[in-house]
Design a protein around this motif. Structure first.
Motif, PDB file in Angstrom:
ATOM      1  N   PRO A 122      14.058 -33.452  29.468  1.00 19.78           N
ATOM      2  CA  PRO A 122      12.691 -32.957  29.267  1.00 19.78           C
ATOM      3  C   PRO A 122      11.722 -34.138  29.157  1.00 19.78           C
ATOM      4  O   PRO A 122      12.060 -35.191  28.623  1.00 19.78           O
ATOM      5  CB  PRO A 122      12.772 -32.177  27.951  1.00 19.78           C
ATOM      6  N   PHE A 123      10.492 -33.949  29.653  1.00 21.07           N
ATOM      7  CA  PHE A 123       9.518 -35.033  29.579  1.00 21.07           C
ATOM      8  C   PHE A 123       8.109 -34.470  29.467  1.00 21.07           C
ATOM      9  O   PHE A 123       7.832 -33.313  29.801  1.00 21.07           O
ATOM     10  CB  PHE A 123       9.617 -35.942  30.816  1.00 21.07           C
ATOM     11  N   SER A 124       7.218 -35.314  28.987  1.00 22.07           N
ATOM     12  CA  SER A 124       5.804 -34.996  28.899  1.00 22.07           C
ATOM     13  C   SER A 124       5.027 -36.265  29.191  1.00 22.07           C
ATOM     14  O   SER A 124       5.363 -37.342  28.664  1.00 22.07           O
ATOM     15  CB  SER A 124       5.453 -34.454  27.514  1.00 22.07           C
ATOM     16  N   LEU A 125       4.003 -36.159  30.040  1.00 21.02           N
ATOM     17  CA  LEU A 125       3.229 -37.332  30.457  1.00 21.02           C
ATOM     18  C   LEU A 125       1.749 -37.008  30.392  1.00 21.02           C
ATOM     19  O   LEU A 125       1.318 -35.930  30.821  1.00 21.02           O
ATOM     20  CB  LEU A 125       3.612 -37.727  31.886  1.00 21.02           C
ATOM     21  N   GLU A 126       0.961 -37.926  29.851  1.00 16.59           N
ATOM     22  CA  GLU A 126      -0.499 -37.793  29.855  1.00 16.59           C
ATOM     23  C   GLU A 126      -1.107 -39.149  30.173  1.00 16.59           C
ATOM     24  O   GLU A 126      -0.734 -40.162  29.579  1.00 16.59           O
ATOM     25  CB  GLU A 126      -1.029 -37.277  28.521  1.00 16.59           C
ATOM     26  N   VAL A 127      -2.044 -39.179  31.111  1.00 16.90           N
ATOM     27  CA  VAL A 127      -2.617 -40.448  31.547  1.00 16.90           C
ATOM     28  C   VAL A 127      -4.077 -40.252  31.932  1.00 16.90           C
ATOM     29  O   VAL A 127      -4.465 -39.200  32.438  1.00 16.90           O
ATOM     30  CB  VAL A 127      -1.798 -41.024  32.736  1.00 16.90           C
ATOM     31  N   GLY A 128      -4.888 -41.280  31.652  1.00 11.04           N
ATOM     32  CA  GLY A 128      -6.295 -41.271  32.023  1.00 11.04           C
ATOM     33  C   GLY A 128      -6.594 -42.368  33.036  1.00 11.04           C
ATOM     34  O   GLY A 128      -5.831 -43.335  33.162  1.00 11.04           O
ATOM     35  N   PHE A 129      -7.725 -42.239  33.755  1.00 13.53           N
ATOM     36  CA  PHE A 129      -8.071 -43.177  34.818  1.00 13.53           C
ATOM     37  C   PHE A 129      -9.502 -43.706  34.638  1.00 13.53           C
ATOM     38  O   PHE A 129     -10.329 -43.590  35.545  1.00 13.53           O
ATOM     39  CB  PHE A 129      -7.948 -42.493  36.186  1.00 13.53           C
ATOM     40  N   PRO A 130      -9.830 -44.276  33.470  1.00 11.53           N
ATOM     41  CA  PRO A 130     -11.194 -44.783  33.298  1.00 11.53           C
ATOM     42  C   PRO A 130     -11.395 -46.049  34.127  1.00 11.53           C
ATOM     43  O   PRO A 130     -10.426 -46.801  34.351  1.00 11.53           O
ATOM     44  CB  PRO A 130     -11.252 -45.091  31.802  1.00 11.53           C
ATOM     45  N   PRO A 131     -12.635 -46.341  34.589  1.00  8.61           N
ATOM     46  CA  PRO A 131     -13.833 -45.505  34.500  1.00  8.61           C
ATOM     47  C   PRO A 131     -13.993 -44.579  35.705  1.00  8.61           C
ATOM     48  O   PRO A 131     -15.061 -44.009  35.896  1.00  8.61           O
ATOM     49  CB  PRO A 131     -14.934 -46.567  34.483  1.00  8.61           C
ATOM     50  N   HIS A 132     -12.931 -44.457  36.514  1.00  7.67           N
ATOM     51  CA  HIS A 132     -13.057 -43.725  37.769  1.00  7.67           C
ATOM     52  C   HIS A 132     -13.092 -42.206  37.577  1.00  7.67           C
ATOM     53  O   HIS A 132     -13.585 -41.478  38.443  1.00  7.67           O
ATOM     54  CB  HIS A 132     -11.904 -44.091  38.711  1.00  7.67           C
ATOM     55  N   ALA A 133     -12.531 -41.714  36.478  1.00  4.69           N
ATOM     56  CA  ALA A 133     -12.468 -40.270  36.266  1.00  4.69           C
ATOM     57  C   ALA A 133     -12.608 -39.951  34.792  1.00  4.69           C
ATOM     58  O   ALA A 133     -12.149 -40.712  33.935  1.00  4.69           O
ATOM     59  CB  ALA A 133     -11.154 -39.703  36.807  1.00  4.69           C
ATOM     60  N   ARG A 134     -13.252 -38.818  34.516  1.00  4.14           N
ATOM     61  CA  ARG A 134     -13.357 -38.325  33.148  1.00  4.14           C
ATOM     62  C   ARG A 134     -12.191 -37.379  32.878  1.00  4.14           C
ATOM     63  O   ARG A 134     -11.837 -36.578  33.723  1.00  4.14           O
ATOM     64  CB  ARG A 134     -14.677 -37.588  32.945  1.00  4.14           C
ATOM     65  N   GLY A 135     -11.634 -37.457  31.671  1.00  2.00           N
ATOM     66  CA  GLY A 135     -10.514 -36.584  31.344  1.00  2.00           C
ATOM     67  C   GLY A 135      -9.192 -37.232  31.693  1.00  2.00           C
ATOM     68  O   GLY A 135      -9.111 -38.400  32.083  1.00  2.00           O
ATOM     69  N   THR A 136      -8.115 -36.453  31.566  1.00  2.00           N
ATOM     70  CA  THR A 136      -6.766 -36.972  31.775  1.00  2.00           C
ATOM     71  C   THR A 136      -5.953 -36.030  32.654  1.00  2.00           C
ATOM     72  O   THR A 136      -6.351 -34.897  32.927  1.00  2.00           O
ATOM     73  CB  THR A 136      -6.027 -37.144  30.433  1.00  2.00           C
ATOM     74  N   VAL A 137      -4.804 -36.527  33.085  1.00  2.00           N
ATOM     75  CA  VAL A 137      -3.808 -35.722  33.792  1.00  2.00           C
ATOM     76  C   VAL A 137      -2.611 -35.570  32.863  1.00  2.00           C
ATOM     77  O   VAL A 137      -2.085 -36.563  32.352  1.00  2.00           O
ATOM     78  CB  VAL A 137      -3.366 -36.403  35.108  1.00  2.00           C
ATOM     79  N   ARG A 138      -2.194 -34.326  32.621  1.00  2.00           N
ATOM     80  CA  ARG A 138      -1.055 -34.049  31.740  1.00  2.00           C
ATOM     81  C   ARG A 138      -0.018 -33.239  32.507  1.00  2.00           C
ATOM     82  O   ARG A 138      -0.360 -32.304  33.216  1.00  2.00           O
ATOM     83  CB  ARG A 138      -1.505 -33.265  30.506  1.00  2.00           C
ATOM     84  N   LEU A 139       1.250 -33.621  32.355  1.00  2.00           N
ATOM     85  CA  LEU A 139       2.347 -32.921  33.029  1.00  2.00           C
ATOM     86  C   LEU A 139       3.515 -32.771  32.071  1.00  2.00           C
ATOM     87  O   LEU A 139       3.968 -33.747  31.469  1.00  2.00           O
ATOM     88  CB  LEU A 139       2.794 -33.705  34.273  1.00  2.00           C
ATOM     89  N   ASP A 140       4.004 -31.552  31.899  1.00  2.00           N
ATOM     90  CA  ASP A 140       5.182 -31.258  31.092  1.00  2.00           C
ATOM     91  C   ASP A 140       6.240 -30.654  32.003  1.00  2.00           C
ATOM     92  O   ASP A 140       5.936 -29.754  32.798  1.00  2.00           O
ATOM     93  CB  ASP A 140       4.857 -30.263  29.972  1.00  2.00           C
ATOM     94  N   GLY A 141       7.477 -31.144  31.888  1.00  2.00           N
ATOM     95  CA  GLY A 141       8.485 -30.607  32.789  1.00  2.00           C
ATOM     96  C   GLY A 141       9.900 -30.977  32.388  1.00  2.00           C
ATOM     97  O   GLY A 141      10.164 -31.483  31.290  1.00  2.00           O
TER      98      GLY A 141
END
Length: 345
Positions: A152-171
């Motif tokens: 099982p894994f969970s990932l959250e990452v942000g891309f400042p300053p190119h994007a607001r918010g984050t990408v989250r993936l659970d799987g």
């Protein structure tokens, strides 16, 4: 010995709460032989949490490596390998350490990794060009089941300053045996810049080079909200007043030396305005298809199509990150001027 790198820290202590753990202050793990002064990982605090029941049974098993606010620097080399390849290979295998003064080997097992609120920097080295840098923050990762069939894994990452918010993936990642082709298959769901998506595929590393075969689906994208998450494009797209929803599918396959991609978007439920009196209305059929490859020296779009019956636009392009050179061509065809004149938009 577990990682094959030099580890250093300023202080070691034993903690009992919230879990039994060996705590290392000012922890650092050295970089690859080509850049030993550039730490692969540095963190104010690193905890090796002890699995209590195995410990009482006489086994040295760490349930989790917990990194607090770490800085991680990974170099991707022109041949497709990266500076953490050998470390990851050692962690996923259950190494047996035999100290010279020990009467018998001591098995040391690590079951999981947890990274909290860290920063990840990826340095991409290209032949004949300066290394490019991508900084990801925040970067959090929870993974368990190292050495087991299912992880099982969970990932959250942000891309400042190119994007607001984050990408989250659970799987859930599943190790595949050699008969099934090896590597790891995974499936998960998450949210990217406020938009829900699902992802599945296979990752493998023959010759120490990561190869991927991934499918990502955004079944219901709010077009206006998604574009607002990218400041570099927000002003340009605000003039076309995007609205409505889109269904987007992405496929990626290959290795870093030759990475194929295909994007398909159903824009029937989306609308925008090119100029006053010239608009694409919601519920007007429209699809977008983009196919191409990302090579070490260039990004090539071999086919791009906008289908807006009876109008068809076709294009292709290439771009060299090293020199900035670009080439492109486009053409259009109207199957019926009469039908086009009657189209809504």
């Amino acid at each position: 010995a577990k990682t094959g790198r030099t580890a250093s820290f300023s202080k070691i202590s034993l903690t009992l709460f919230p879990a039994i753990a060996l705590r290392l202050s000012d922890f650092s793990l050295s970089g690859p032989p080509s850049a030993p002064a550039e730490p692969l990982v540095s963190a104010p605090v690193a905890e090796f949490r002890v699995a209590l029941l195995p410990f009482l049974a006489g086994r040295n098993e760490f349930s989790t490596l917990f990194l607090h606010h770490p800085k991680i620097t990974v170099r991707k080399y022109p041949d497709g390998t990266h500076s953490a390849t050998d470390v990851l290979e050692r962690l996923v295998t259950l190494d047996v350490l035999a100290p010279p003064d020990a009467g018998k080997p001591t098995s040391v097992t690590l079951k999981g990794i947890r990274v909290e609120d860290g920063a990840l920097s990826i340095l991409q080295e290209e032949n004949g060009a300066p290394a490019s840098r991508l900084d990801l923050s925040p970067f959090s990762f929870h993974g368990s089941g190292i050495g087991a069939q299912e992880k099982p894994f969970s990932l959250e990452v942000g891309f400042p300053p190119h994007a607001r918010g984050t990408v989250r993936l659970d799987g859930l990642a599943v190790h595949r045996n050699a008969a099934a082709g090896g590597g790891v298959s995974f499936r998960g769901e998450g949210e990217a810049f406020g938009q829900k998506f699902t992802a599945e595929g296979v990752l493998s590393a023959p010759r120490q080079i990561v190869e991927s075969d991934l499918s990502i689906s955004f079944p219901k994208v709010d077009v206006e909200s998604l574009l607002e998450g990218f400041p570099d494009f927000a002003d340009a797209f605000s003039r076309v007043r995007p609205q409505g929803e889109a269904n987007i599918g992405v496929k990626v396959s290959g290795d870093p030396q030759s990475l194929g991609f295909e994007v398909q978007a159903d824009l029937t439920r989306a609308g925008w305005t090119i100029a006053e009196g010239l608009s694409k209305f919601i519920d007007t059929p429209c699809t977008l298809v983009v196919e191409g490859h990302r090579f070490a020296e260039a990004i090539v779009v071999s086919n791009a199509e906008v289908r807006y019956p009876p109008l068809l636009l076709i294009g292709n392009a290439s771009f060299s990150p090293a020199t900035g050179a670009r080439e492109y061509s486009a053409s259009g065809r109207v199957a019926s001027l009469a039908e086009f004149a009657k189209s809504r938009g």
